[in-house]
Design a protein around this motif. Structure first.
Motif, short mmCIF file in Angstrom:
data_model
loop_
_atom_site.label_atom_id
_atom_site.label_comp_id
_atom_site.label_asym_id
_atom_site.label_seq_id
_atom_site.Cartn_x
_atom_site.Cartn_y
_atom_site.Cartn_z
N VAL A 49 -1.87 7.45 6.85
CA VAL A 49 -1.36 6.40 7.46
C VAL A 49 -2.58 5.26 7.72
CG1 VAL A 49 -0.99 5.35 9.73
CG2 VAL A 49 -0.18 7.80 8.50
N ALA A 50 -4.14 5.37 7.61
CA ALA A 50 -5.22 4.65 7.51
C ALA A 50 -4.83 4.02 6.06
CB ALA A 50 -5.99 5.16 7.86
N CYS A 94 -10.52 0.77 10.47
CA CYS A 94 -9.05 2.10 9.95
C CYS A 94 -9.60 3.13 9.36
CB CYS A 94 -8.03 1.06 8.64
SG CYS A 94 -7.28 0.11 10.06
N VAL A 109 -1.08 -2.30 3.48
CA VAL A 109 -0.08 -3.20 3.46
C VAL A 109 -0.33 -4.13 4.30
CG1 VAL A 109 1.96 -3.31 5.29
CG2 VAL A 109 1.75 -1.28 3.93
N ILE A 110 -1.03 -4.20 5.08
CA ILE A 110 -2.28 -5.76 6.11
C ILE A 110 -2.03 -6.20 5.29
CG2 ILE A 110 -3.89 -6.51 7.49
CD1 ILE A 110 -3.43 -3.50 8.99
N THR A 141 -11.58 1.75 3.37
CA THR A 141 -11.21 2.85 4.47
C THR A 141 -11.75 4.05 4.38
OG1 THR A 141 -8.77 1.61 4.62
CG2 THR A 141 -9.14 3.64 5.22
N ALA A 199 -2.43 3.33 3.91
CA ALA A 199 -1.14 2.77 3.66
C ALA A 199 -1.19 1.21 5.10
CB ALA A 199 -0.41 3.50 4.11
N ALA A 200 -1.30 1.73 6.18
CA ALA A 200 -1.88 1.50 6.88
C ALA A 200 -2.78 -0.37 5.63
CB ALA A 200 -2.40 0.39 8.77
N ALA A 201 -3.67 0.10 6.15
CA ALA A 201 -4.98 -1.27 4.79
C ALA A 201 -4.39 -2.09 4.00
CB ALA A 201 -6.37 -0.56 4.48
#
Length: 573
Positions: free
Chosen positions: A87-88, A66, A94-95, A212, A90-92
């Motif tokens: 964004v990366a 990511c 949340v996942i 990340t 936050a995505a990491a």
């Protein structure tokens, strides 16, 4: 020099050496070292999950990828770099929070986490391969690079800052102490007032964020980001780097990754097969001889036989002298206002496991300051009832009140803060910690700071050995000291004398009686030994077939016909 001071000195010298490296190394060596630092930070990130939180991830390359793709996509599509990285990250996060919550909900997180993290990794790799308009498919995305020295120093500074922040905020903090407890013994940690799910989930999310960042640093070093950056090969490699370098270490993961990456780059493709074979052999050897890795060997040597795991300094302060502390005797003299309510009140508690009805409408009251012994034949539902009171199981029906407060939906760690303590049938302590650190952990979440009686002083001051090496009787004493350190008003005990000799059992029984007198706390005790029940109980409750069939003084219970029939029917006399 003490081990912490020596570790600090080694770290400082290593940073100085790394800062001076470009002045004495070739361009190829500096580039290789830069790549090793990226992978080292990635390995350190995995250590936060696997080493610190005890949560194994075999798809951690998903988060590394990511970060790498965030940099590559930013450059290709003109997205602001900071926005892409945000964004990366936050995505990491949340996942990982979704994945780890699912895993921890299962009670045995390893298998779900292995499958879920692997699934996320493969899914992202598939997306990177098929979304050609966005990612350029299997050809990957080129990333512009600056000069080697600038890239090296930028990477070095980022690694030092990230590892330093993680050390201060996660590893060497009160959070780190909670994390140590939650990873080593989640059941006892929860019974010490620690929200184990929140603590471990936070550490896992931090692990993903660090990984990340490592991926973002890797992209300009590699110059090309392609789908294999999400792949199982990289996830497997980082597991090997961490296992060899050593878990629960700051330098171990970094040095392991740097050393093995350097070896791979130097040998090149011609010797790659032999390198992989030698790495596999080394991995097997280290796992067999030194499961804690090379850093674990060094830590054991420096500790000189002392416990291999210790609480972070920020959590190791002895709180016995705190102005807020009260003695257990003071608590007995000035009981809390909630003491007017029953310590425990159960009404209509029912519990089934499939078609089997284990508890069938149990009504029970435990008054403050009283010891109630719960007896009955095997399979009567005693341990199930205790688990429901403790919060480990949820009742199918009925109400549960602790000191007048509805606790049916209250998780374990919050019941502890309501004044509930628990001792298990097999003494539950943090075996890799010293007895003193066990007690410090128990005090850390206590709603009221309680001084322990002098008879526990040998445990309070014992930092020299691991609690797991104590004899059974001393481990039981340690568990009791931990419960008392949490200043409980209601204590649950499941066969506290199980496995003890007669003399140790009688000594423990006397200590339990003294605890009720000294503190005024109530007790609910499951016990099979009738002599101990007679000596300990103020009231006796008989459970049979999921129902209470008798309740009263021991003499009345012994003479009760229904009780005798229940025991005789279960093969007891």
């Amino acid at each position: 020099m003490s081990a912490p001071r020596l570790a600090g000195a080694v770290t400082a010298l290593l940073i100085v050496a790394l800062a001076a490296a470009p002045f004495g190394l070739s361009a190829f060596a500096v580039a290789t070292l830069t790549l090793g630092l990226c992978f080292g930070l990635f390995t350190y990130g995995l250590d936060l999950a696997w080493g610190r939180a005890g949560l194994l991830s075999v798809g951690h390359a998903a988060f590394f990828g990511c970060g790498a793709y965030a940099v590559a996509l930013s450059e290709r599509h003109g997205i602001p770099l900071m926005l892409a990285l945000a964004v990366a990250l936050a995505a990491a996060a949340v996942i990982t929070l979704v994945v780890v919550r699912i895993g921890l909900a299962s009670g045995v997180p390893d298998a779900p986490l292995i499958l879920l993290t692997l699934g996320v990794s493969l899914l992202l790799q598939k997306a990177a391969t098929t979304l050609t308009s966005l990612t350029n498919g299997t050809n990957g995305l080129p990333v512009s690079t600056s000069d080697i020295v600038s890239t090296y120093y930028r990477t070095l500074v980022a690694v030092v800052v990230v590892v330093g922040l993680c050390t201060l905020l996660i590893v060497r903090s009160r959070f780190g102490a909670r994390l140590t407890a939650a990873a080593r013994n989640p059941e006892r940690a929860a019974q010490s007032g620690i929200d184990t799910v929140r603590v471990r989930s936070t550490a896992f999310a931090a692990s993903a964020v660090v990984s990340t960042i490592a991926g973002a640093l890797y992209a300009p070093v590699a110059g090309l980001v392609s789908p294999p950056v999400f792949g199982l090969g990289l996830s497997t490699s980082v597991l090997v780097w961490l296992a060899l370098g050593g878990r629960e270490s700051t330098l171990g993961p970094l040095l392991g990754a740097v050393a093995l990456t350097t070896g791979q780059q130097i040998l090149g493709t011609a010797w790659l097969g032999w390198y992989v074979l030698g790495l596999a052999a080394l991995f097997v050897l280290v796992v067999q001889v030194a499961p804690a890795g090379l850093a674990g060997l060094a830590r054991s040597w420096l500790s000189g036989g002392r416990p291999g795991v210790a609480l972070p300094p920020a959590a190791s302060r002895d709180r016995r002298t705190s102005p807020a502390a009260v003695s257990l005797d003071q608590r007995a003299d000035t009981p809390p206002a909630a003491g007017r309510d029953a310590a425990l009140r159960l009404e209509g508690i029912a519990k089934s496991f499939g078609p089997v009805r284990v508890l069938d409408g149990v009504d029970l009251v435990v008054p403050p300051g009283r010891c109630v012994c719960l007896i009955g034949p095997n399979g009567a539902g005693k341990s199930t009832l205790l688990a429901i009171v403790a919060g480990q199981l949820a009742a199918d029906a009925g109400t549960l009140r602790i000191f007048g407060r509805d606790a049916a939906a209250v998780p374990v760690h919050r019941r502890v803060r309501m004044g509930l303590g628990r001792m298990f049938q097999i003494p539950s302590v943090f075996t890799a910690l010293s007895p003193a650190d066990n007690i410090r952990l128990a005090r850390m979440e206590a709603p009221v700071l309680a001084e322990l009686p002098e008879e526990y002083e040998d445990l309070v001051t014992n930092d020299a050995i691991e609690a797991g090496t104590l004899p059974l009787a001393d481990r039981r004493r340690l568990e009791m000291a931990m419960v008392l350190a949490g200043a409980p008003r209601l204590v649950l005990l499941d066969e506290p004398t199980a496995g003890m000799g007669r003399q140790d059992a009688r000594r423990l029984t006397q200590e339990l009686k003294e605890v009720t007198v000294r503190t005024g706390c109530a007790m609910l005790v499951v016990e099979h030994d009738m002599e101990i029940v007679r000596e300990l109980a103020d009231d006796v409750v008989v459970l049979h077939g999921g129902r209470i069939i008798a309740h009263g003084p021991m003499d009345d219970i012994v003479a009760d016909t229904a009780v005798r029939e229940a025991y005789l029917g279960a093969g007891r006399c």
